[in-house]
Design a protein around this motif. Structure first.
Motif, PDB file in Angstrom:
ATOM      1  N   CYS A   1       7.410 -60.602  75.776  1.00  0.00           N
ATOM      2  CA  CYS A   1       6.334 -61.432  76.322  1.00  0.00           C
ATOM      3  C   CYS A   1       5.945 -60.878  77.691  1.00  0.00           C
ATOM      4  O   CYS A   1       6.236 -59.744  78.006  1.00  0.00           O
ATOM      5  CB  CYS A   1       6.768 -62.900  76.409  1.00  0.00           C
ATOM      6  SG  CYS A   1       7.988 -63.248  77.682  1.00  0.00           S
TER       7      CYS A   1
ATOM      8  N   HIS B   1       6.897 -61.934  80.685  1.00  0.00           N
ATOM      9  CA  HIS B   1       7.796 -62.301  81.772  1.00  0.00           C
ATOM     10  C   HIS B   1       8.202 -61.100  82.643  1.00  0.00           C
ATOM     11  O   HIS B   1       8.560 -60.047  82.141  1.00  0.00           O
ATOM     12  CB  HIS B   1       9.051 -62.963  81.198  1.00  0.00           C
ATOM     13  CG  HIS B   1      10.040 -63.333  82.251  1.00  0.00           C
ATOM     14  ND1 HIS B   1       9.893 -64.458  83.033  1.00  0.00           N
ATOM     15  CD2 HIS B   1      11.167 -62.716  82.669  1.00  0.00           C
ATOM     16  CE1 HIS B   1      10.893 -64.509  83.889  1.00  0.00           C
ATOM     17  NE2 HIS B   1      11.685 -63.469  83.688  1.00  0.00           N
TER      18      HIS B   1
ATOM     19  N   ASN C   1      12.101 -66.976  78.382  1.00  0.00           N
ATOM     20  CA  ASN C   1      11.211 -67.478  77.320  1.00  0.00           C
ATOM     21  C   ASN C   1      11.770 -67.214  75.937  1.00  0.00           C
ATOM     22  O   ASN C   1      11.655 -68.039  75.046  1.00  0.00           O
ATOM     23  CB  ASN C   1       9.839 -66.809  77.392  1.00  0.00           C
ATOM     24  CG  ASN C   1       9.175 -67.074  78.717  1.00  0.00           C
ATOM     25  OD1 ASN C   1       9.409 -68.107  79.329  1.00  0.00           O
ATOM     26  ND2 ASN C   1       8.375 -66.129  79.165  1.00  0.00           N
ATOM     27  N   ASP C   2      12.309 -66.022  75.716  1.00  0.00           N
ATOM     28  CA  ASP C   2      12.660 -65.669  74.348  1.00  0.00           C
ATOM     29  C   ASP C   2      14.020 -65.001  74.211  1.00  0.00           C
ATOM     30  O   ASP C   2      14.350 -64.489  73.138  1.00  0.00           O
ATOM     31  CB  ASP C   2      11.577 -64.787  73.741  1.00  0.00           C
ATOM     32  CG  ASP C   2      11.199 -63.652  74.672  1.00  0.00           C
ATOM     33  OD1 ASP C   2      12.113 -63.077  75.272  1.00  0.00           O
ATOM     34  OD2 ASP C   2       9.995 -63.361  74.803  1.00  0.00           O
TER      35      ASP C   2
ATOM     36  N   CYS D   1      15.395 -62.701  79.103  1.00  0.00           N
ATOM     37  CA  CYS D   1      14.123 -63.378  79.357  1.00  0.00           C
ATOM     38  C   CYS D   1      14.294 -64.878  79.124  1.00  0.00           C
ATOM     39  O   CYS D   1      14.807 -65.285  78.090  1.00  0.00           O
ATOM     40  CB  CYS D   1      13.052 -62.833  78.423  1.00  0.00           C
ATOM     41  SG  CYS D   1      11.529 -63.769  78.452  1.00  0.00           S
TER      42      CYS D   1
ATOM     43  N   CYS E   1      10.202 -58.245  80.467  1.00  0.00           N
ATOM     44  CA  CYS E   1      10.442 -58.535  79.064  1.00  0.00           C
ATOM     45  C   CYS E   1       9.432 -57.740  78.249  1.00  0.00           C
ATOM     46  O   CYS E   1       8.238 -57.825  78.509  1.00  0.00           O
ATOM     47  CB  CYS E   1      10.272 -60.030  78.789  1.00  0.00           C
ATOM     48  SG  CYS E   1      10.357 -60.408  77.037  1.00  0.00           S
TER      49      CYS E   1
HETATM   50 ZN    ZN Z   1      10.188 -62.634  77.163  1.00  0.00          ZN
END
Ligand code: ZN
Ligand code: ADP
Length: 731
Positions: free
Chosen positions: A470, A472, A451-452, A449, A467
């Motif tokens: 989150c 995503h 983002n994280d 992902c 994900c």
């Molecule tokens: Zn994520």
């Protein structure tokens, strides 16, 4: 003039102290009500903690203290929101969990009653309007008016909403024949669920009940194998306490997974029961909470936060499946319902009953040291045998069916036989801390992902990568973004793949799936569980959530598709969780009159969590695991606090965490060991970097005092966040 001390709604630790305001208005103010005040040029909600009369004016007071007092703008409540006992509980929790007082109060109260500005827009009380006849004289009424009046006379509680003729109602009210009464409405609709009649308690059950009632101890651990009839013990004890005019709090890990528990309590005690859990809407929760506070209910059945239910005269708190992870809140304040239950029982003079087939190691260790009073239900009801279990080594190719991605020959055989007998099966996929990830075979690239950095999970139904941390979502790619190769490989599997495999081998089998994706929908879990109970499907496929306390009478086969994945999670609890999962899952098989079977597929067939789980040998597991814990000095030999620090700057968080670790190690010296700084599983999220430190200790008072001193200056700074997890479990 009143000098009022109050807490400000903001949960910053630096503001965790009472602020003084003045009041000279008409309303009464007592400790425990909410007020509006100005704080830093903003209107905020305050929670009153003390009120003091003074003869001085604001100017005189200001002169004395050199501080300009502001006036309270508005009083929001007439009566205190929390009882003295719950206030005492909040104080105790705030001190134990090193959490701001106001944060605890906000956790304890339902949305509409929280001391917060946003809560003022929460749900309000709803009313039903009932009609009753105040004058039965029919003189001068039209036939239609007479008809309605007679109807209202003959029916005791007529809800205005159910009548179609508003103009006639209005006329009858004007004529003084009928009146309206408003009653608070209960928006929560109680579920219906078939339950057995109340059985005669077995001798073993009766002995447990008597020992509990007749003993003076405060905390009890009821260790009872799956199917030993713990629920009837809970019900019998509830009955006893109700007869003593006491109230009862019954906690379960997840409501949707334990519809039977709610149903049994409702069947026996009907309207005396309030239900409190996370799937209720805020309005429903508000109504249930008020019903309890108004003493309309004597029993509360609910999940974790129901431990704060405003019952008075509390006699008994029961935690069913006391080992369950869902009793621990993972957000601040990170409280554990068991710990809070014990605090609350001390304050209220109540008893606590912890029930489980596989008690948490900490609980069992305390019972072994007589800190808790141990009670046992050693046999299944009617001495039913435990299911026959087989452990299948999935590393041995002879056990694998060449056409299957997930099933051993043995599991396929048993599934076939079960379906032929028209019985039901459960297939369990252990997915804790694990995701089906996608990698490139040529360069080893892992799809993560953006983002994280969590590994993305492949979802077959929509061909998407998602994900689970989150929101995503991205299209499944057939080309590796790193090297351009088309050798993309899916590793691991989820419920979808198992479902597809079942259909491949047994095209006519009806399946139902339950995992955390499908469970997002409100009430979906309950519906699936109910459909499976009603035999609308032959096979239930799901993650660990289906292993818990259901009672499916027709299930005679439980297949654990991948028993060991939980063991691969780096946590001191991983063996315990795996053992619990297997024991609970195996216990689902053969609950009614039929004999059960369980098949456990694993790559680690010799691991003690798996062999002892298969045998449901809690005692041996406890002994072995205790040695492992002792060697590593993990709980129950020590206690753990996890400090997580977060900042937008990676170098800041790295530097501050290291400094903190050194400072704590120096100050605590022999009183604790400090582990870290380490990288959490999710170390980068929404532009924020995280590091954590573990503190292992034996004496909390010393550690607490040191933490308070050391952390306070850090917490006052605004450029990063400190999360304190006392009794951390996810490490
Ligand atoms: Zn994520
Ligand atoms: P546990 O929670 O210990 O796993 P349950 O409370 O679900 O076990 O009980 C297992 C089964 O035994 C249930 O179907 C329940 O209705 C039945 N049962 C419990 N107590 C009795 C009793 N005294 N007589 C007959 N059946 C009982």
């Amino acid at each position: 003039m009143l000098l009022v001390k109050l807490l400000i709604e903001r949960t910053a630790r630096s503001l965790d102290r009472p602020f003084s305001y003045l009041y000279d208005g008409k309303d009464t103010i007592v400790a425990g009500v909410r007020v509006l005040v100005e704080f830093n040029h903003k209107t905020v909600v305050g929670y009153v903690v003390s009120v003091e009369k003074t003869n001085k004016t604001g100017e005189e007071l200001s002169k004395e203290t050199g501080f300009t007092y502001k006036f309270i703008e508005k009083v929001l409540d007439h009566t205190p929101l929390l009882s003295k006992q719950l206030m005492a509980l909040a104080t105790r929790m705030s001190s134990y969990y090193l959490a701001p007082h106001i944060a605890i109060l906000q956790t304890m109260l339902p949305l509409s009653l929280r001391p917060r500005m946003v809560s003022l827009r929460g749900p309000k009380v709803a009313y039903d309007v009932f009609l009753f006849a105040s004058n039965q004289n029919e003189e001068g009424l039209t036939p239609k008016q007479k008809e309605l009046l007679r109807y209202i006379i003959n029916n005791p509680e007529v809800n205005k909403r159910d009548l179609k003729s508003p103009s006639i109602i209005k006329k009858l009210i004007e004529l003084g024949r009928i009146q309206e009464i408003r009653k608070e409405k209960r928006r929560y609709k109680l579920p219906s669920y078939p339950v057995n009649d109340k059985p005669e308690l077995t001798r073993a059950q009766k002995e447990v009940v008597d020992e509990f009632i007749n003993s003076k101890d405060q905390i009890y651990l009821l260790e009872g194998v799956t199917g030993s009839g713990k629920t009837e013990v809970y019900l019998a004890l509830a009955e006893y306490y109700l007869a003593q005019n006491k109230t009862v709090l019954m906690l379960v890990p997840e409501i949707a997974l334990t519809p039977m528990m709610v149903a049994m309590f409702l069947a026996r005690y009907d309207k005396q029961v309030a239900v409190l859990h996370s799937e209720l809407t805020p309005a429903e929760k508000y109504d249930e909470y008020r019903r309890i506070a108004q003493k309309k209910c004597k029993i509360v059945v609910g999940t974790r936060s129901a431990i704060f239910a405003p019952l008075t005269n509390l006699g008994l708190i029961i935690l069913d499946e006391e080992h369950s992870d869902s009793y621990k809140q993972d957000q601040m304040p990170t409280y554990h319902a068991r710990t809070v239950a014990i605090f609350r029982s001390e304050i209220e003079g109540a008893k606590v009953l912890l029930g489980s087939a596989t008690p948490a190691l900490e609980s069992k260790a305390r019972a072994a040291k007589n800190v808790y009073h141990q009670l046992n239900l050693a046999e299944r009801i009617n001495k039913k045998e435990l299911p026959k279990t087989a452990i299948i080594n999935m590393l041995d190719y002879r056990n694998i069916d060449s056409k299957s991605l997930v099933f051993s020959k043995q599991l396929l055989n048993s599934l076939r036989e079960t379906l032929n007998r028209n019985e039901q099966a459960i297939l369990l996929i252990n997915r804790r801390g694990y995701a089906t990830y996608i990698t490139c075979r040529s360069c080893g690239h892992v799809f993560r992902c953006p983002n994280d950095q969590t590994t993305l999970t492949y979802h077959m139904s929509d061909n998407m990568l998602k994900c689970h941390h989150c929101d995503h979502v991205e299209e499944m790619s057939t080309i590796c973004p790193a090297c351009g190769s088309t050798q993309i490989r899916k590793t691991g599997y989820g419920t979808e793949l198992v479902d597809r495999e079942v259909k491949k081998f047994f095209p006519s089998a009806r399946t139902l799936r339950l995992d955390s994706d499908s469970a997002k929908e409100r009430s979906r879990i309950a519906k699936t569980v109910e459909a499976f109970r009603k035999q609308e499907a032959d096979i239930l496929i799901g993650t660990q959530m289906i292993a818990k306390g259901h009672d499916f009478p027709l299930v005679t086969l439980v297949g654990i598709v991948n028993a060991d994945l939980g063991l691969l999670v780096p946590s001191y609890k991983s063996s315990e969780r795996t053992f619990q999962l297997i024991t609970q899952a195996v216990g689902r098989s053969g609950r009614a009159n039929r004999c059960g079977e369980a098949i456990i597929q694993t790559n680690l067939p010799q691991h003690y969590a798996i062999t002892l789980g298969a045998k449901q040998d809690y005692h041996e597991f406890f002994n072995q695991e205790l040695i492992v814990r002792s060697l590593a000095q993990n709980p129950p030999f020590t206690y753990l606090i996890k400090l997580t620090l977060k900042s937008k700057s990676e170098s800041t968080v790295e530097r501050v965490t290291t400094q903190l670790a050194i400072e704590l190690a120096t100050k605590l010296n022999d009183n604790a060991s400090i582990i870290g700084p380490s990288l959490p599983f999710i170390f980068y999220e929404r532009n924020t970097y995280a590091r954590y430190i573990l503190i292992k200790y034996r004496d909390y008072e010393i550690v607490k005092a040191t933490l308070e001193k050391t952390l306070m200056p850090l917490i006052a700074k605004s450029d990063f966040q400190v999360i304190i997890d006392v009794d951390a479990e996810d490490v």
